[in-house]
Scaffold this motif. Structure first.
Motif, PDB file in Angstrom:
ATOM      1  N   GLY A  80      45.894  41.014  56.158  1.00 50.41           N
ATOM      2  CA  GLY A  80      44.514  40.633  55.892  1.00 50.41           C
ATOM      3  C   GLY A  80      44.226  40.531  54.410  1.00 50.41           C
ATOM      4  O   GLY A  80      45.105  40.720  53.569  1.00 50.41           O
ATOM      5  N   PRO A  81      42.980  40.259  54.073  1.00 56.10           N
ATOM      6  CA  PRO A  81      42.631  40.098  52.664  1.00 56.10           C
ATOM      7  C   PRO A  81      42.665  41.426  51.917  1.00 56.10           C
ATOM      8  O   PRO A  81      42.269  42.465  52.439  1.00 56.10           O
ATOM      9  N   ARG A  82      43.167  41.373  50.706  1.00 56.45           N
ATOM     10  CA  ARG A  82      43.160  42.518  49.803  1.00 56.45           C
ATOM     11  C   ARG A  82      42.667  42.014  48.448  1.00 56.45           C
ATOM     12  O   ARG A  82      42.704  40.827  48.163  1.00 56.45           O
ATOM     13  N   TYR A  83      42.225  42.932  47.608  1.00 57.61           N
ATOM     14  CA  TYR A  83      41.635  42.556  46.332  1.00 57.61           C
ATOM     15  C   TYR A  83      42.350  43.252  45.185  1.00 57.61           C
ATOM     16  O   TYR A  83      42.593  44.453  45.230  1.00 57.61           O
ATOM     17  N   THR A  84      42.701  42.471  44.159  1.00 54.45           N
ATOM     18  CA  THR A  84      43.217  43.027  42.921  1.00 54.45           C
ATOM     19  C   THR A  84      42.031  43.209  41.990  1.00 54.45           C
ATOM     20  O   THR A  84      41.266  42.267  41.762  1.00 54.45           O
ATOM     21  N   GLU A  85      41.864  44.403  41.476  1.00 54.46           N
ATOM     22  CA  GLU A  85      40.747  44.710  40.584  1.00 54.46           C
ATOM     23  C   GLU A  85      41.287  45.031  39.199  1.00 54.46           C
ATOM     24  O   GLU A  85      42.277  45.766  39.070  1.00 54.46           O
ATOM     25  N   GLU A  86      40.634  44.480  38.175  1.00 54.67           N
ATOM     26  CA  GLU A  86      41.085  44.688  36.802  1.00 54.67           C
ATOM     27  C   GLU A  86      39.892  44.926  35.889  1.00 54.67           C
ATOM     28  O   GLU A  86      38.830  44.352  36.090  1.00 54.67           O
ATOM     29  N   ILE A  87      40.119  45.761  34.893  1.00 55.55           N
ATOM     30  CA  ILE A  87      39.130  45.970  33.832  1.00 55.55           C
ATOM     31  C   ILE A  87      39.865  45.880  32.505  1.00 55.55           C
ATOM     32  O   ILE A  87      40.860  46.575  32.276  1.00 55.55           O
TER      33      ILE A  87
END
Length: 196
Positions: A80-87
């Motif tokens: 399923g969908p997953r999210y890469t998060e970056e700061i």
């Protein structure tokens, strides 16, 4: 056959409150296991409480001139969908204390809260790394870089193979009596911030 999630609302772009890009020149970072998150029981996209474990603290990083940026990217996976998060953010310094913090963010897991410039939304304040945390993946220093005066360019992102199951969570914390507002949420976060 029914799908796991179904859309349940529409939206339109408003002319009264046009969206604004960018985030404020502040992010709040804390060790992933130092603050317990409380989610809204009807919506897992909303964090409604932050509770310190054994007097743990939140650390406030302040910048200038749009020196911070956040990114959330959808990644389709076999489950399923997953999210890469970056700061991305900058540190104007290179003391041993700064280097120790960089090492800690590279080995340990942190979570981060960003405040969007666009305030007319229930996601004006967002939490990154809610499930898997964030680690420091890039720490670059070019001593001749005049734009940073020889400081560090940093990137916090999800550990390898550990993307987030949801997009960044909205943070919406109510005061002891009443409903959650932008002001009450900022006050709750600031109450956990280390003071010098």
């Amino acid at each position: 056959m029914s799908i796991y999630n179904k859309i349940n609302a529409g939206f339109s772009l408003g002319t009264d409150e046009p969206i604004t890009s960018g985030i404020e020149d502040v992010i709040y970072i804390f060790n992933a296991d130092d603050i317990v998150l409380t989610y809204d029981t009807t919506n897992p996209l909303i964090v409604k409480g932050l509770t310190a474990v054994s007097n743990a603290k939140v650390y406030k990083f302040e910048g200038t001139n749009n020196s911070f940026n956040t990114t959330s990217k959808l990644a389709k996976t076999q489950v399923g969908p997953r999210y890469t998060e970056e700061i991305d953010f900058n540190i104007a310094g290179l003391s041993v204390e700064v280097k120790a913090q960089l090492m800690a963010m590279g080995y340990g897991r942190v979570r981060a809260i960003a405040v969007n410039n666009y305030k007319s939304s229930d996601s004006a304040i967002e939490l990154f790394g809610a499930v898997n945390g964030l680690i420091l993946t890039d720490a670059e220093r070019n001593a001749a870089d005049e734009s940073l005066d020889g400081g560090y360019k940093l990137k916090l992102t999800n550990p390898d193979k550990m993307k987030e199951p949801y997009p960044p969570r909205a943070v919406s914390i109510a005061p002891t009596s009443g409903t959650a507002t932008y002001a009450s949420t900022i006050a709750a976060i600031e109450a956990l911030v280390v003071t010098a």
